[in-house]
Scaffold this active site. Structure first.
Site, PDB file in Angstrom:
ATOM      1  N   SER A   1       0.488  -0.977   0.485  1.00  0.00           N
ATOM      2  CA  SER A   1      -0.289   0.069  -0.018  1.00  0.00           C
ATOM      3  C   SER A   1       0.881   1.303   0.225  1.00  0.00           C
ATOM      4  O   SER A   1       2.116   0.904   0.593  1.00  0.00           O
ATOM      5  CB  SER A   1      -0.889  -0.213   1.100  1.00  0.00           C
ATOM      6  OG  SER A   1      -1.659   1.240   1.202  1.00  0.00           O
TER       7      SER A   1
ATOM      8  N   TYR B   1      -3.095  -1.258  10.342  1.00  0.00           N
ATOM      9  CA  TYR B   1      -2.843  -1.584   8.801  1.00  0.00           C
ATOM     10  C   TYR B   1      -0.876  -0.924   8.119  1.00  0.00           C
ATOM     11  O   TYR B   1      -1.005  -1.744   7.359  1.00  0.00           O
ATOM     12  CB  TYR B   1      -4.341  -0.635   8.106  1.00  0.00           C
ATOM     13  CG  TYR B   1      -4.088  -0.855   7.022  1.00  0.00           C
ATOM     14  CD1 TYR B   1      -4.626  -1.809   6.087  1.00  0.00           C
ATOM     15  CD2 TYR B   1      -3.645   0.542   5.698  1.00  0.00           C
ATOM     16  CE1 TYR B   1      -4.552  -2.241   4.847  1.00  0.00           C
ATOM     17  CE2 TYR B   1      -3.801  -0.170   4.434  1.00  0.00           C
ATOM     18  CZ  TYR B   1      -4.242  -1.819   4.055  1.00  0.00           C
ATOM     19  OH  TYR B   1      -4.123  -1.475   2.707  1.00  0.00           O
TER      20      TYR B   1
END
Length: 309
Positions: free
Chosen positions: A181, A194
Site C-alpha cells: 500500500s 494497517y
C-alpha cells in the site's frame, strides 16, 4: 584490506559503475514508456494462486490473468464471492480451482497448499492480495483487532511463501506479487495496525527479492503500492481535496498488476505519480510532512471510517 583485494576492487570498480549507469539509464527510459507497450512474457498455462480473490482487487487480478490464459487457484474466506469470481473467469476457457481459506491460519494454509499441489499442480504465480482494515485509532484498537490485521495482512505472506516459493526456486521459474500500500511507505493516523502490516510485507518482499538475486534465481518479484482503492474497504473516510488524489478503481489496479507481472516490473506505484508522495515521505523533515498532512486533513480522515460490512 590486502593488496590483492585492493587491486581487485580498483579493477572491478569501472565495470560496476558502467553497469550502474546503464541500469539508471534503462530505468529512466522505461519510466517514460507506457507499460502497455513494453515487451511482455507469456503466462498462458501458468498456475496462478490469488488470495482474497472473492472480490475487489483480487477478483480483477483473476479476470486479467484469465484473459492472458493463466489457470487460476482462488483463495478467499468468502466462499460465495470466490465462486462468483470463478464463474466470471471460466468464460475465458481456463481451469479454475476454488478453496475457502482464512490465510491467517498457518496450518490451514499449509494443508490447502498441499491440496492445491495435488489437485491443480505446481503454483508458478503467487499473488498475496488478501487484506483487512480495522479502521481504529491506536488507543481504540483491541488486541484482537491488532492480531487479526497482522495475521491476514502480514503473517499470511510468510505462510503462503513458505508453502509455494520453494517449488518456484527448485524449478527456477515463478513470480511473486506482494500487494502492499502507499501507507506501506510510512504511517498515517488511524491506520497504525494497517500501516505496520503493509510496511512489514514490503520489507519481507524486498528481503526475498534480494535473496533470490543472491541465488541467481529466475523467480521474479513485484510489489504493488496503490493509493486508496474504492473496493469498500475504506468506505466513509473523509479526504479533503479528494480531486487532487481521487480513489482508484479495482479494475485499474487489476489491469496494472497483471501488466507488471507480464513485464517483470519489480515495483508498481498506483497511480504512477503517487511516487512523488513517497519521495516527499522519505525526504522532507517530519514537521513539514505534518504540515502537509494537516492541510490535507490526512490524519483525521479515518474518524468517519465505516469500512466494508
Amino acid at each position: 584490506m590486502s593488496l590483492v583485494n585492493m587491486l581487485a576492487f580498483i579493477i572491478g570498480l569501472p565495470f560496476v559503475l558502467i553497469k550502474l549507469a546503464l541500469y539508471i539509464l534503462f530505468g529512466i527510459i522505461r519510466s517514460f514508456v507506457p507499460m502497455s507497450i513494453w515487451r511482455k512474457k507469456s503466462v498462458e498455462g501458468d498456475i496462478c494462486l490469488i488470495t482474497g480473490a472473492g472480490s475487489g482487487i483480487g477478483r480483477q487480478i483473476a479476470i486479467n490473468f484469465a484473459e492472458q490464459g493463466a489457470d487460476l487457484v482462488l483463495w478467499d474466506v468468502d466462499s460465495a464471492g470466490n465462486k462468483e469470481t470463478a464463474q466470471l473467469v471460466r468464460k475465458f476457457g481456463v481451469n479454475v480451482w476454488t478453496y475457502t481459506c482464512d490465510v491467517s491460519n498457518r496450518q490451514k494454509v499449509y494443508t490447502l497448499a498441499q491440496r492445491v499441489k495435488d489437485e491443480a499442480g505446481t503454483v508458478t504465480i503467487l499473488v498475496n492480495n488478501a487484506g483487512i482494515v480495522s479502521g481504529s485509532y491506536f488507543l481504540d484498537l483491541s488486541d484482537e483487532k491488532i492480531m487479526k490485521t497482522m495475521g491476514v495482512n502480514t503473517m499470511a505472506h510468510f505462510w503462503t511463501l513458505r508453502a509455494f516459493l520453494p517449488d518456484m526456486i527448485k524449478n527456477n521459474q515463478g513470480h511473486v506479487v506482494t500487494v502492499s500500500s502507499l501507507v506501506g511507505e510510512g504511517g498515517i493516523g488511524g491506520m497504525s495496525d494497517y500501516s505496520a502490516s503493509k510496511c512489514a510485507v514490503k520489507g519481507l518482499h524486498e528481503s526475498i527479492l534480494r535473496e533470490l538475486h543472491m541465488y541467481k534465481s529466475n523467480v521474479k518479484c513485484t510489489v504493488v503500492c496503490p493509493y486508496t482503492v474504492n473496493t469498500g474497504m475504506f468506505n466513509g473516510i473523509s479526504v479533503k481535496y479528494q480531486f487532487l488524489l481521487p480513489f482508484i478503481t479495482p479494475e485499474y489496479v487489476g489491469e496494472k498488476v497483471v501488466q507488471a507481472v507480464l513485464t517483470d516490473t519489480d515495483t508498481l506505484y498506483l497511480p504512477p505519480y503517487i511516487f512523488i508522495a513517497v519521495f516527499l515521505m522519505h525526504s522532507l523533515p517530519t514537521n513539514v510532512q505534518l504540515a502537509i498532512e494537516n492541510l490535507l486533513n490526512a490524519n483525521e480522515a479515518m474518524k468517519s471510517f465505516v469500512g466494508k460490512r
